[in-house]
Design a protein around this motif. Structure first.
Motif, PDB file in Angstrom:
ATOM      1  N   LEU A 264       3.796   6.746   5.806  1.00 28.98           N
ATOM      2  CA  LEU A 264       4.152   5.883   6.929  1.00 28.98           C
ATOM      3  C   LEU A 264       3.143   6.016   8.061  1.00 28.98           C
ATOM      4  O   LEU A 264       2.729   5.029   8.669  1.00 28.98           O
ATOM      5  CB  LEU A 264       5.561   6.227   7.422  1.00 28.98           C
ATOM      6  N   VAL A 265       2.753   7.256   8.357  1.00 27.91           N
ATOM      7  CA  VAL A 265       1.784   7.484   9.429  1.00 27.91           C
ATOM      8  C   VAL A 265       0.442   6.857   9.087  1.00 27.91           C
ATOM      9  O   VAL A 265      -0.187   6.175   9.910  1.00 27.91           O
ATOM     10  CB  VAL A 265       1.619   8.994   9.703  1.00 27.91           C
ATOM     11  N   ILE A 266      -0.012   7.079   7.835  1.00 27.86           N
ATOM     12  CA  ILE A 266      -1.320   6.568   7.427  1.00 27.86           C
ATOM     13  C   ILE A 266      -1.339   5.041   7.458  1.00 27.86           C
ATOM     14  O   ILE A 266      -2.262   4.421   8.010  1.00 27.86           O
ATOM     15  CB  ILE A 266      -1.686   7.076   6.018  1.00 27.86           C
ATOM     16  N   THR A 267      -0.310   4.423   6.900  1.00 27.94           N
ATOM     17  CA  THR A 267      -0.294   2.956   6.881  1.00 27.94           C
ATOM     18  C   THR A 267      -0.108   2.372   8.283  1.00 27.94           C
ATOM     19  O   THR A 267      -0.630   1.288   8.584  1.00 27.94           O
ATOM     20  CB  THR A 267       0.821   2.442   5.955  1.00 27.94           C
ATOM     21  N   PHE A 268       0.613   3.116   9.154  1.00 31.81           N
ATOM     22  CA  PHE A 268       0.762   2.647  10.529  1.00 31.81           C
ATOM     23  C   PHE A 268      -0.593   2.621  11.236  1.00 31.81           C
ATOM     24  O   PHE A 268      -0.951   1.634  11.891  1.00 31.81           O
ATOM     25  CB  PHE A 268       1.731   3.547  11.297  1.00 31.81           C
ATOM     26  N   VAL A 269      -1.365   3.703  11.099  1.00 30.17           N
ATOM     27  CA  VAL A 269      -2.681   3.764  11.746  1.00 30.17           C
ATOM     28  C   VAL A 269      -3.588   2.674  11.191  1.00 30.17           C
ATOM     29  O   VAL A 269      -4.291   1.977  11.940  1.00 30.17           O
ATOM     30  CB  VAL A 269      -3.317   5.156  11.562  1.00 30.17           C
ATOM     31  N   LEU A 270      -3.564   2.508   9.858  1.00 25.77           N
ATOM     32  CA  LEU A 270      -4.401   1.470   9.250  1.00 25.77           C
ATOM     33  C   LEU A 270      -3.974   0.084   9.721  1.00 25.77           C
ATOM     34  O   LEU A 270      -4.818  -0.779   9.965  1.00 25.77           O
ATOM     35  CB  LEU A 270      -4.311   1.564   7.730  1.00 25.77           C
TER      36      LEU A 270
ATOM     37  N   LEU B 249       0.233  10.858  -3.249  1.00 28.52           N
ATOM     38  CA  LEU B 249       0.487  12.107  -2.519  1.00 28.52           C
ATOM     39  C   LEU B 249       1.412  13.034  -3.300  1.00 28.52           C
ATOM     40  O   LEU B 249       1.247  14.264  -3.276  1.00 28.52           O
ATOM     41  CB  LEU B 249       1.103  11.782  -1.148  1.00 28.52           C
ATOM     42  N   VAL B 250       2.368  12.467  -4.037  1.00 28.95           N
ATOM     43  CA  VAL B 250       3.290  13.290  -4.825  1.00 28.95           C
ATOM     44  C   VAL B 250       2.631  13.779  -6.108  1.00 28.95           C
ATOM     45  O   VAL B 250       2.693  14.968  -6.458  1.00 28.95           O
ATOM     46  CB  VAL B 250       4.581  12.499  -5.149  1.00 28.95           C
TER      47      VAL B 250
ATOM     48  N   LEU C  42       9.890  13.445   0.456  1.00 31.03           N
ATOM     49  CA  LEU C  42      10.138  13.170   1.872  1.00 31.03           C
ATOM     50  C   LEU C  42       8.888  13.318   2.727  1.00 31.03           C
ATOM     51  O   LEU C  42       8.529  12.395   3.468  1.00 31.03           O
ATOM     52  CB  LEU C  42      11.263  14.081   2.381  1.00 31.03           C
ATOM     53  N   PRO C  43       8.151  14.467   2.676  1.00 32.57           N
ATOM     54  CA  PRO C  43       6.920  14.554   3.480  1.00 32.57           C
ATOM     55  C   PRO C  43       5.851  13.566   3.033  1.00 32.57           C
ATOM     56  O   PRO C  43       5.065  13.082   3.855  1.00 32.57           O
ATOM     57  CB  PRO C  43       6.465  15.996   3.284  1.00 32.57           C
ATOM     58  N   ALA C  44       5.819  13.255   1.730  1.00 37.61           N
ATOM     59  CA  ALA C  44       4.841  12.280   1.256  1.00 37.61           C
ATOM     60  C   ALA C  44       5.136  10.903   1.852  1.00 37.61           C
ATOM     61  O   ALA C  44       4.222  10.170   2.253  1.00 37.61           O
ATOM     62  CB  ALA C  44       4.869  12.210  -0.273  1.00 37.61           C
ATOM     63  N   THR C  45       6.420  10.540   1.923  1.00 41.04           N
ATOM     64  CA  THR C  45       6.804   9.263   2.518  1.00 41.04           C
ATOM     65  C   THR C  45       6.466   9.225   4.006  1.00 41.04           C
ATOM     66  O   THR C  45       5.950   8.221   4.512  1.00 41.04           O
ATOM     67  CB  THR C  45       8.316   9.025   2.324  1.00 41.04           C
TER      68      THR C  45
ATOM     69  N   LEU D 134       0.806  -1.215   0.000  1.00 36.98           N
ATOM     70  CA  LEU D 134       0.000   0.000   0.000  1.00 36.98           C
ATOM     71  C   LEU D 134       0.841   1.269   0.000  1.00 36.98           C
ATOM     72  O   LEU D 134       0.454   2.289  -0.582  1.00 36.98           O
ATOM     73  CB  LEU D 134      -0.929  -0.019   1.224  1.00 36.98           C
ATOM     74  N   ARG D 135       2.001   1.225   0.621  1.00 41.36           N
ATOM     75  CA  ARG D 135       2.770   2.443   0.853  1.00 41.36           C
ATOM     76  C   ARG D 135       3.276   3.083  -0.444  1.00 41.36           C
ATOM     77  O   ARG D 135       3.214   4.298  -0.613  1.00 41.36           O
ATOM     78  CB  ARG D 135       3.949   2.145   1.781  1.00 41.36           C
ATOM     79  N   ILE D 136       3.740   2.271  -1.387  1.00 36.89           N
ATOM     80  CA  ILE D 136       4.319   2.819  -2.617  1.00 36.89           C
ATOM     81  C   ILE D 136       3.266   3.547  -3.457  1.00 36.89           C
ATOM     82  O   ILE D 136       3.481   4.709  -3.854  1.00 36.89           O
ATOM     83  CB  ILE D 136       5.008   1.703  -3.423  1.00 36.89           C
ATOM     84  N   PRO D 137       2.109   2.939  -3.756  1.00 37.03           N
ATOM     85  CA  PRO D 137       1.110   3.714  -4.508  1.00 37.03           C
ATOM     86  C   PRO D 137       0.566   4.919  -3.730  1.00 37.03           C
ATOM     87  O   PRO D 137       0.197   5.928  -4.334  1.00 37.03           O
ATOM     88  CB  PRO D 137       0.007   2.696  -4.799  1.00 37.03           C
TER      89      PRO D 137
END
Length: 397
Positions: free
Chosen positions: A365-371, A349-350, A358-361, A341-344
């Motif tokens: 990370l935050v979004i996928t961590f919460v999910l 976001l970019v 960098l901020p998109a990554t 999920l993280r790469i797409p």
């Protein structure tokens, strides 16, 4: 669990039925016991000498013994001027704390005093605990070794004193607000109003039931009474390394009871997973494997590490809901879906929102961590269904 109630009758007469006792108890003394046959006669004698003259009482023993403790209680109870109940648990769920919860449920008085069965808690203090609660309006009155007039003299040796002080410091550091006003959260001697107890929310593990009560259903007002911790009269201490480990697990469970706290611990455990991940990646690439399959394989080491820690520290009380193999597969799928999920998500976001890489990554990370946390809690560790029915029969003699 079997229950037997022994109520006082006239000398030489058989015990009368509980319904014939003219005055209800003002306090129920709950005593959890495990192989305390050498102590219960003395304990009941001390209660007889100090409590009934000042306060009507009943005594409820919740017994997990493998020796003759229940028989000794029954014999000694025939000489007591108050009702004595023996609840013998065939399966000691929750340890000593679980026994206390059973006693709380069985209590028939407005006030309940919990004390150990080894005579280290002085029964003469029982009326004072209740009187202090009535005088101050407190819902919980703790007998403390650590206020003026109290003493831990009965703790045998410097090792047990150090362990007790360390455990007290740790619990107060972890729960500064909930334990405010309680100088001795490790005390096993306290009085609580029956109206303040919500037994169904308690999840005891081991022998520190006061901590469980204070954290999960703490009364608004708390008072303390000093007491001198006595020497054990007979038998051996139940404070073992195994009980210490259960206590630490209990602390972890209490501290992660809220969703926010669980998420924080989930994240910290995830961070530790980088160590086995990177170590495996280094070993695989050094062995000549291409970095892409090496990264996929190394990620499984981190996933396995995280799964083991989460099982032991975070969701220990929810593991029975699913078979371990089911939990393992679900957790692994969620953890690896994070990579997919993280790469797409970063590309979205970019490309669509114009964020820098960098901020998109970081945001991804935050979004996928919460999910991942929400998915793990909801799909892997659903709350256990409440048990219905009783494991045991209740009989009255």
């Amino acid at each position: 669990m079997s229950q037997e109630s022994i109520v006082p009758g006239e000398l030489g007469d058989p015990a009368v039925r509980a319904s014939e006792v003219p005055e209800p108890a003002a306090v129920t003394v709950v005593v959890p016991t495990f192989n305390e046959s050498g102590n219960v006669r003395r304990l009941l004698r001390l209660i007889t000498e100090s409590v009934p003259a000042r306060l009507p009482c009943e005594v409820v023993f919740v017994d997990d013994s493998t020796d003759d403790t229940p028989d000794v209680i029954r014999e000694a109870a025939l000489d007591c001027p108050f009702p004595v109940t023996v609840l013998h648990r065939e399966e000691p769920v929750g340890g000593l704390g679980g026994a206390v919860v059973e006693g709380l449920k069985a209590a028939g008085s407005d006030w309940i005093v919990v004390m150990d069965g080894d005579c280290q808690h002085p029964p003469a203090l029982v009326p004072d605990l209740v009187a202090t609660g009535e005088r101050t309006g407190a819902g919980l009155v703790v007998a403390s070794r650590y206020i003026e007039g109290g003493s831990r003299a009965g703790l045998a040796g410097g090792y047990r004193i150090a362990v007790s002080r360390a455990a007290t410091w740790l619990t107060k550091a972890l729960f500064p607000r909930l334990l405010h006003g309680i100088s001795d959260p490790m005390s096993g001697f306290f009085a609580i109003r029956r109206s303040e107890v919500t037994a169904d929310v308690l999840k005891p593990l081991g022998y520190k039931i006061l901590l469980e009560l204070a954290v999960r259903s703490r009364p608004e007002t708390v008072a303390e009474v000093p007491f001198v911790f006595q020497d054990r009269y007979a038998g051996e201490s139940k404070s073992t390394a195994r009980e210490g480990a259960r206590f630490l697990r209990h602390l972890a469970g209490l501290r992660t009871a809220s969703p926010l706290a669980r998420m924080v611990v989930f994240g910290l455990i995830g961070l530790t997973g980088f160590v086995p991940n990177l170590a495996a990646l280094w070993a695989l690439t050094e062995a000549g494997l291409h970095y892409l399959p090496a990264e996929i394989a190394a990620n499984q080491f981190g996933v396995a590490w995280n799964f083991l820690l989460i099982e032991r520290l975070l969701f220990r009380d929810r593991r029975r809901h699913r078979h371990w193999a089911d939990r393992t597969v679900r957790f692994a799928l969620l953890a690896n879906a994070d990579l997919v999920l993280r790469i797409p998500l970063i590309a979205l976001l970019v490309g669509e929102f114009g964020l820098a890489v960098l901020p998109a990554t970081a945001l991804a990370l935050v979004i996928t961590f919460v999910l991942r946390f929400v998915g793990t809690e909801a799909l892997v560790y659903l709350p256990r269904r409440s048990r219905t029915g009783s494991r045991t029969a209740r009989s009255t003699v």
